[in-house]
Design a protein around this motif. Structure first.
Motif, PDB file in Angstrom:
ATOM      1  N   ALA A 116      43.747  53.965  36.342  1.00 56.38           N
ATOM      2  CA  ALA A 116      43.809  52.527  36.626  1.00 56.38           C
ATOM      3  C   ALA A 116      42.929  51.731  35.675  1.00 56.38           C
ATOM      4  CB  ALA A 116      43.387  52.270  38.072  1.00 56.38           C
ATOM      5  N   ARG A 117      41.740  52.243  35.397  1.00 60.38           N
ATOM      6  CA  ARG A 117      40.835  51.558  34.472  1.00 60.38           C
ATOM      7  C   ARG A 117      41.449  51.485  33.073  1.00 60.38           C
ATOM      8  NH1 ARG A 117      36.719  54.447  35.267  1.00 60.38           N
ATOM      9  NH2 ARG A 117      35.479  53.100  36.621  1.00 60.38           N
ATOM     10  N   LYS A 118      42.045  52.590  32.618  1.00 59.80           N
ATOM     11  CA  LYS A 118      42.677  52.620  31.295  1.00 59.80           C
ATOM     12  C   LYS A 118      43.850  51.648  31.232  1.00 59.80           C
ATOM     13  CE  LYS A 118      43.287  56.635  29.274  1.00 59.80           C
ATOM     14  NZ  LYS A 118      43.606  58.058  29.035  1.00 59.80           N
ATOM     15  N   ALA A 119      44.648  51.629  32.298  1.00 63.18           N
ATOM     16  CA  ALA A 119      45.809  50.733  32.318  1.00 63.18           C
ATOM     17  C   ALA A 119      45.379  49.271  32.294  1.00 63.18           C
ATOM     18  CB  ALA A 119      46.654  51.027  33.551  1.00 63.18           C
ATOM     19  N   ALA A 120      44.398  48.931  33.105  1.00 60.44           N
ATOM     20  CA  ALA A 120      43.939  47.542  33.171  1.00 60.44           C
ATOM     21  C   ALA A 120      43.329  47.076  31.863  1.00 60.44           C
ATOM     22  CB  ALA A 120      42.937  47.379  34.316  1.00 60.44           C
ATOM     23  N   SER A 121      42.755  48.007  31.099  1.00 57.95           N
ATOM     24  CA  SER A 121      42.146  47.635  29.816  1.00 57.95           C
ATOM     25  C   SER A 121      43.188  47.137  28.817  1.00 57.95           C
ATOM     26  CB  SER A 121      41.384  48.822  29.226  1.00 57.95           C
ATOM     27  OG  SER A 121      42.277  49.826  28.762  1.00 57.95           O
ATOM     28  N   LEU A 122      44.460  47.453  29.045  1.00 62.22           N
ATOM     29  CA  LEU A 122      45.538  47.003  28.159  1.00 62.22           C
ATOM     30  C   LEU A 122      45.942  45.553  28.412  1.00 62.22           C
ATOM     31  CD1 LEU A 122      47.891  50.125  28.403  1.00 62.22           C
ATOM     32  CD2 LEU A 122      46.264  49.610  26.581  1.00 62.22           C
ATOM     33  N   VAL A 123      45.519  45.013  29.541  1.00 61.45           N
ATOM     34  CA  VAL A 123      46.005  43.700  29.989  1.00 61.45           C
ATOM     35  C   VAL A 123      45.039  42.606  29.564  1.00 61.45           C
ATOM     36  CG1 VAL A 123      46.655  42.320  32.001  1.00 61.45           C
ATOM     37  CG2 VAL A 123      47.128  44.791  31.976  1.00 61.45           C
ATOM     38  N   PRO A 124      45.459  41.703  28.698  1.00 62.45           N
ATOM     39  CA  PRO A 124      44.587  40.579  28.327  1.00 62.45           C
ATOM     40  C   PRO A 124      44.632  39.469  29.381  1.00 62.45           C
ATOM     41  CG  PRO A 124      46.625  40.455  27.087  1.00 62.45           C
ATOM     42  CD  PRO A 124      46.705  41.710  27.908  1.00 62.45           C
ATOM     43  N   ASP A 125      43.694  38.544  29.279  1.00 63.77           N
ATOM     44  CA  ASP A 125      43.717  37.370  30.148  1.00 63.77           C
ATOM     45  C   ASP A 125      45.063  36.650  30.021  1.00 63.77           C
ATOM     46  OD1 ASP A 125      41.080  37.964  30.755  1.00 63.77           O
ATOM     47  OD2 ASP A 125      40.263  36.497  29.327  1.00 63.77           O
ATOM     48  N   GLU A 126      45.422  35.937  31.075  1.00 62.54           N
ATOM     49  CA  GLU A 126      46.606  35.064  31.097  1.00 62.54           C
ATOM     50  C   GLU A 126      47.911  35.845  30.946  1.00 62.54           C
ATOM     51  OE1 GLU A 126      45.943  31.917  28.302  1.00 62.54           O
ATOM     52  OE2 GLU A 126      44.198  31.164  29.389  1.00 62.54           O
TER      53      GLU A 126
END
Length: 234
Positions: A84-94
């Motif tokens: 989950a941490r790795k996946a979320a790191s791919l997501v930029p703001d907005e």
């Protein structure tokens, strides 16, 4: 009825497969009669099967289409957090993000709460509640409810998804075969995932180690159809 203690019993049972009244009473600081009542409740929920002096994990429930969310949430929990941490790191703001109703996608929410101005669209009922608690802009698909999976499915869910274009789709499935087929045991949930993938620029499977080299009867897609597979060790 002690829901927190029942959850603790299930966490032990998922890891150890077999539990005894005496051991549980010692580990959970509870009386043996209280543990017996908990085991009786869990048996009625078709999560455990009682035996003389204890209980065993109901393996048939794990392989059934209607897998209780509690069981799935506890399976590979530490590994899911890393993914989950790795996946979320791919997501930029907005960003606009689709999350399916899997417990792997649910684990992303605390990490997504660190982002700014996200919109998350999900068919997961528990995910929707967690997103709201985390003050993340969110939309639930609505639709028919698969109660034990806490998921919205069906035509109403599909119609809502079709109204949006997302930057990311994150999902999980029960199996990833050696030749790259991504499969599951729930056709209605797969249909929702297919809609999400079709309306997202990038799609990722969240894959714990127990899903590798597994094949189930309903095909979702292949690894060639998605952006990538996110695993703990890679």
């Amino acid at each position: 009825m002690n829901r927190e203690r029942e959850k603790s019993i299930m966490e032990i049972a998922v890891k150890e497969k077999t539990v005894t009244v005496k051991d549980l009473a010692h580990r959970l600081y509870a009386s043996e009669p209280s543990i017996r009542r908990d085991l009786c409740s869990l048996e009625k929920q078709k999560l455990l099967r009682r035996t003389h002096g204890g209980a065993v994990l109901d393996e048939s429930a794990l392989s059934d289409t209607m897998i209780p969310f509690l069981i799935r949430e506890l399976e590979k929990s530490d590994e899911k957090i890393v993914i989950a941490r790795k996946a979320a790191s791919l997501v930029p703001d907005e960003s606009v993000v689709f999350l399916d109703a899997s417990t792997s996608a649910y684990r992303m929410i605390p990490f997504l709460s660190e982002k700014r101005n996200l919109l998350v669209i999900t068919n997961g009922i528990k995910a929707l509640m967690k997103l709201s608690e985390s003050h993340i802009n969110c939309i639930g698909t609505g639709g028919e409810v698969v109660h034990s999976c806490l998921a919205f499915v069906g035509e109403n869910a599909h119609a809502l998804i079709e109204r949006y274009n997302a930057d990311f789709c994150f999902f999980s499935c029960r199996g990833l075969s050696e030749d790259g087929r991504i499969t599951d045991i729930s056709q209605p949930e797969n249909a929702v995932r297919q809609k999400m993938m079709a309306h997202a620029k990038r799609s990722y499977m969240l894959c714990t180690s127990d899903k590798l080299d597994q094949t189930y009867y309903h095909n979702l897609c292949t690894t060639a159809d998605i952006t990538g597979v996110i695993q703990a060790e890679k």
